[in-house]
Each structure stands twice: as structure tokens, then as C-alpha cells.
Design a protein around this motif. Structure first.
Motif, mmCIF file in Angstrom:
data_model
loop_
_atom_site.group_PDB
_atom_site.id
_atom_site.type_symbol
_atom_site.label_atom_id
_atom_site.label_comp_id
_atom_site.label_asym_id
_atom_site.label_seq_id
_atom_site.Cartn_x
_atom_site.Cartn_y
_atom_site.Cartn_z
ATOM 1 N N VAL A 84 44.303 -49.685 12.198
ATOM 2 C CA VAL A 84 45.596 -49.978 11.585
ATOM 3 C C VAL A 84 45.386 -50.916 10.396
ATOM 4 O O VAL A 84 44.709 -51.931 10.502
ATOM 5 C CB VAL A 84 46.563 -50.627 12.609
ATOM 6 N N GLY A 85 45.969 -50.527 9.290
ATOM 7 C CA GLY A 85 45.840 -51.374 8.100
ATOM 8 C C GLY A 85 44.640 -51.011 7.263
ATOM 9 O O GLY A 85 44.482 -51.501 6.153
ATOM 10 N N THR A 86 43.781 -50.118 7.804
ATOM 11 C CA THR A 86 42.618 -49.706 7.019
ATOM 12 C C THR A 86 43.082 -48.879 5.838
ATOM 13 O O THR A 86 43.972 -48.037 5.951
ATOM 14 C CB THR A 86 41.678 -48.830 7.893
ATOM 15 N N GLU A 87 42.496 -49.127 4.722
ATOM 16 C CA GLU A 87 42.856 -48.371 3.529
ATOM 17 C C GLU A 87 42.381 -46.928 3.694
ATOM 18 O O GLU A 87 41.271 -46.693 4.185
ATOM 19 C CB GLU A 87 42.144 -48.994 2.335
ATOM 20 N N VAL A 88 43.225 -45.982 3.305
ATOM 21 C CA VAL A 88 42.804 -44.586 3.389
ATOM 22 C C VAL A 88 41.905 -44.298 2.193
ATOM 23 O O VAL A 88 42.314 -44.415 1.044
ATOM 24 C CB VAL A 88 44.024 -43.635 3.392
ATOM 25 N N LEU A 89 40.683 -43.954 2.495
ATOM 26 C CA LEU A 89 39.727 -43.721 1.414
ATOM 27 C C LEU A 89 40.033 -42.397 0.728
ATOM 28 O O LEU A 89 40.479 -41.454 1.364
ATOM 29 C CB LEU A 89 38.302 -43.678 1.976
ATOM 30 N N GLN A 90 39.809 -42.332 -0.541
ATOM 31 C CA GLN A 90 40.028 -41.079 -1.264
ATOM 32 C C GLN A 90 38.957 -40.058 -0.872
ATOM 33 O O GLN A 90 39.208 -38.874 -0.783
ATOM 34 C CB GLN A 90 39.953 -41.326 -2.787
ATOM 35 N N SER A 91 37.762 -40.586 -0.618
ATOM 36 C CA SER A 91 36.614 -39.695 -0.427
ATOM 37 C C SER A 91 36.552 -39.063 0.966
ATOM 38 O O SER A 91 35.910 -38.058 1.164
ATOM 39 C CB SER A 91 35.341 -40.482 -0.680
ATOM 40 N N LEU A 92 37.230 -39.667 1.936
ATOM 41 C CA LEU A 92 37.072 -39.226 3.319
ATOM 42 C C LEU A 92 38.449 -38.899 3.886
ATOM 43 O O LEU A 92 39.390 -39.662 3.698
ATOM 44 C CB LEU A 92 36.460 -40.398 4.094
#
Ligand code: GDP
Length: 296
Positions: A60-68
Motif C-alpha cells: 500500500v502506498g507503493t508507487e506504480v512503476l511504469q515499467s512493471l
């Protein structure tokens, strides 16, 4: 099926694409799938509960990576946390740092694979240029003594001539003396098992432990027995203070989640896995391999 956990998580997170961070809501559905996958893999429910909580707080709160894809991101968190739970890359090798002959005692329920594992372990040690002595101490099952003798012949490894009429403690003393006199490095004791834990067996094993002062007490667990293996491991650990685990029959259908639970509940590492009936079917334990197997 957990073989598709990855696909399921991708599906769960489809809606999330393009959003900034993972929220409690997004993560909730994903964690439901993770929980199911772990339960199906025989991980103990309490262990699953604590574990899922840990993953939740990390995700929770983790940034959604563009690459994954977010699903893959959660899988990675789950994977990393599971490996950590299994002890990460900690050294799981046998502790033989004592004056030879160093004693190793194998304990566990009947049918778990103790006798077979004794043979496998002896072969493994012989491969490391050690001179092991196999000692049958299951006097209640004369066939077990014969079984170990047969394995010894196959491996060209000496088996102590225990007699079914002897007391296990006497066998220990005599075998130890014999090993000392004849230059053996390691003594591997095959002990008796039962269908379930009972007091007599535990008292006998405690006696052997006190006599032998083994460097390793390895609990042999049958992966096919799933969660039951955890309760049994706990029982043996409380009475004997095991030093590690050999998880057998991982060549079958079992996902091996019991290994996670046993480690989480007893704190003792899995040192080897059994991958077949043959005597070379023993692998040193690798946490990441087991985790990949569980996650499919
Ligand atoms: P013990 O009663 O604990 O000494 O168990 P045994 O060593 O006699 O093993 C019970 C059965 O399990 C035997 O048929 C073994 O061949 C089999 N076994 C032991 N380890 C493994 C393993 O890693 N994989 C498979 N498939 N069978 C195993």
C-alpha cells in the motif's frame, strides 16, 4: 490454481494502470489471491495471515512503476518477503564443527523418509570426502535395520551392526565407541518413528540426544502431509530442540508450503529437500527455488 497467480494479479490490477500509487482497495483483491495461493500450497493459515499483513503494509502506498505491471510488482514483493521468511540466503549447510565423530540424528514420524534420508545424507557426506557411519536405532521395526543395511551396501558405506534386541541407548554408546576407534568423521543415527507423537518415543529420543550430544537433530518432514507436518515439527522441536529440517517427497504434487510454515513456527531452517526415492535425490535447500515453486 496458483500456476496462474501471476495472471490473476494482472487481472486484479488491470484497473489500476495509469494510477499513481497502490491503494488499500487495489491491494485487497490481490492479497486475497495471494492468500488463497499460499493456503493451497499448504502454508499454515496463521503464517499466511501474518505474511499477508506484511505484504499489505509494504504494497500500500507503493508507487506504480511504469515499467512493471502492478500485478508483477505485488508478485515481486510477495516473492521477496517469502524468501526472507524462509531465511533468505542464510547458510543452511550442516554444522559439523565438532571433534569427530560428529553425530547427526534424524527424527520424525514413521514413513516420513528418515531411513532413506539417512542413506542420502551419507552419500552427500561421502561426496564431501567424509567418512560416515550409518547407525540403525529403530529396534521396534527390524525391517528398518535391514533397510539401512541394504542402503549401506548400495552406497558402499558401512552400517553399524545394530541388533533389534538391543536398547537404542546401548546402540548409541557402542556405535559411538566403534566410530571413534575406526576413524569415522560422522555418525548418522536413524531413530524410531511412530504414526504420531507419543511420550515414550520422545523420552527415548531425549535419552539418545543426551547420550550422543548430536551436532544436528534433523526433523524429517513429508511434504505430502501438508499442514500436519507443521504441528508435528513443533512437537519434535519443543521436546528435542531440532536444528533443521529435511523436507521429503517434494518430487510429488506438494507445493512445499509446509517448509515455510515449519520455518516460521519453529524458527529452524530447512537444510535439505528430498526429490525422489533414489539415493542421489537430495538437494541442498534453496529458498528462492521453493518460493518460485509455491508461486507457480
Ligand atoms: P521412515 O519410516 O521415516 O524411515 O521412511 P522411509 O525412509 O522408509 O520412507 C518411506 C517411503 O517414502 C519409502 O517408500 C521411500 O522410498 C519414500 N521416500 C523417502 N523419501 C522420498 C522422497 O524424497 N521422494 C519420494 N517420492 N519418496 C520418498
Amino acid at each position: 490454481m496458483f500456476a496462474t497467480l501471476s495472471d490473476k494479479l494482472d487481472l486484479v490490477f488491470k484497473k489500476l494502470r495509469g494510477q499513481g500509487v497502490m491503494t488499500e482497495d487495489n491491494v485487497k483483491d490481490a492479497l486475497r489471491e495471494v492468500r488463497l495461493a499460499l493456503l493451497e500450497a499448504d502454508v499454515n493459515f496463521k503464517v499466511v495471515k501474518d505474511f499477508v499483513e506484511k505484504v499489505r503494509s509494504r504494497a500500500v502506498g507503493t508507487e506504480v512503476l511504469q515499467s512493471l505491471a502492478p500485478g508483477q510488482q505485488v508478485i515481486k514483493i510477495v516473492h521477496d518477503e517469502l524468501v526472507l521468511l524462509m531465511g533468505g540466503s542464510e547458510d543452511n549447510s550442516l554444522d559439523l564443527a565438532a571433534k569427530p565423530p560428529v553425530a547427526i540424528m534424524l527424527v520424525g514420524l514413521q514413513g516420513a523418509g528418515k531411513t532413506t534420508s539417512c542413506g542420502k545424507l551419507a552419500k552427500h557426506l561421502k561426496g564431501q570426502r567424509k567418512k560416515p557411519l550409518l547407525v540403525p536405532a529403530d529396534v521396534y521395526r527390524p525391517a528398518a535395520i535391514e533397510q539401512l543395511k541394504v542402503l549401506g551396501r548400495q552406497l558402499d558405506i558401512e552400517v553399524f551392526n545394530s541388533l533389534a534386541t538391543q536398547k537404542p541407548l546401548d546402540i548409541c554408546r557402542e556405535a559411538h565407541r566403534y566410530a571413534t576407534l575406526n576413524g569415522f568423521d560422522v555418525i548418522i543415527f536413524d531413530t524410531a518413528g511412530r504414526h504420531q507423537i507419543d511420550d515414550y518415543l520422545m523420552e527415548e529420543l531425549e535419552g539418545i540426544r543426551d547420550e550422543l550430544a548430536p551436532r544436528e537433530i534433523l526433523f524429517v518432514a513429508d511434504a505430502m502431509t501438508g499442514q500436519e507436518a507443521v504441528n508435528v515439527a513443533q512437537g519434535f522441536n519443543e521436546r528435542l530442540g531440532i536444528t533443521g529440517v529435511i523436507l521429503t517427497k517434494l518430487d510429488g504434487d506438494a507445493k512445499g508450503g509446509a517448509a515455510l510454515s515449519i520455518k516460521a513456527v519453529t524458527g529452524k531452517p530447512v537444510k535439505f529437500v528430498g526429490l525422489g526415492e533414489k539415493l542421489d535425490a537430495l538437494d541442498v535447500f534453496h529458498a528462492d527455488r521453493l518460493v518460485s515453486r509455491i508461486l507457480g
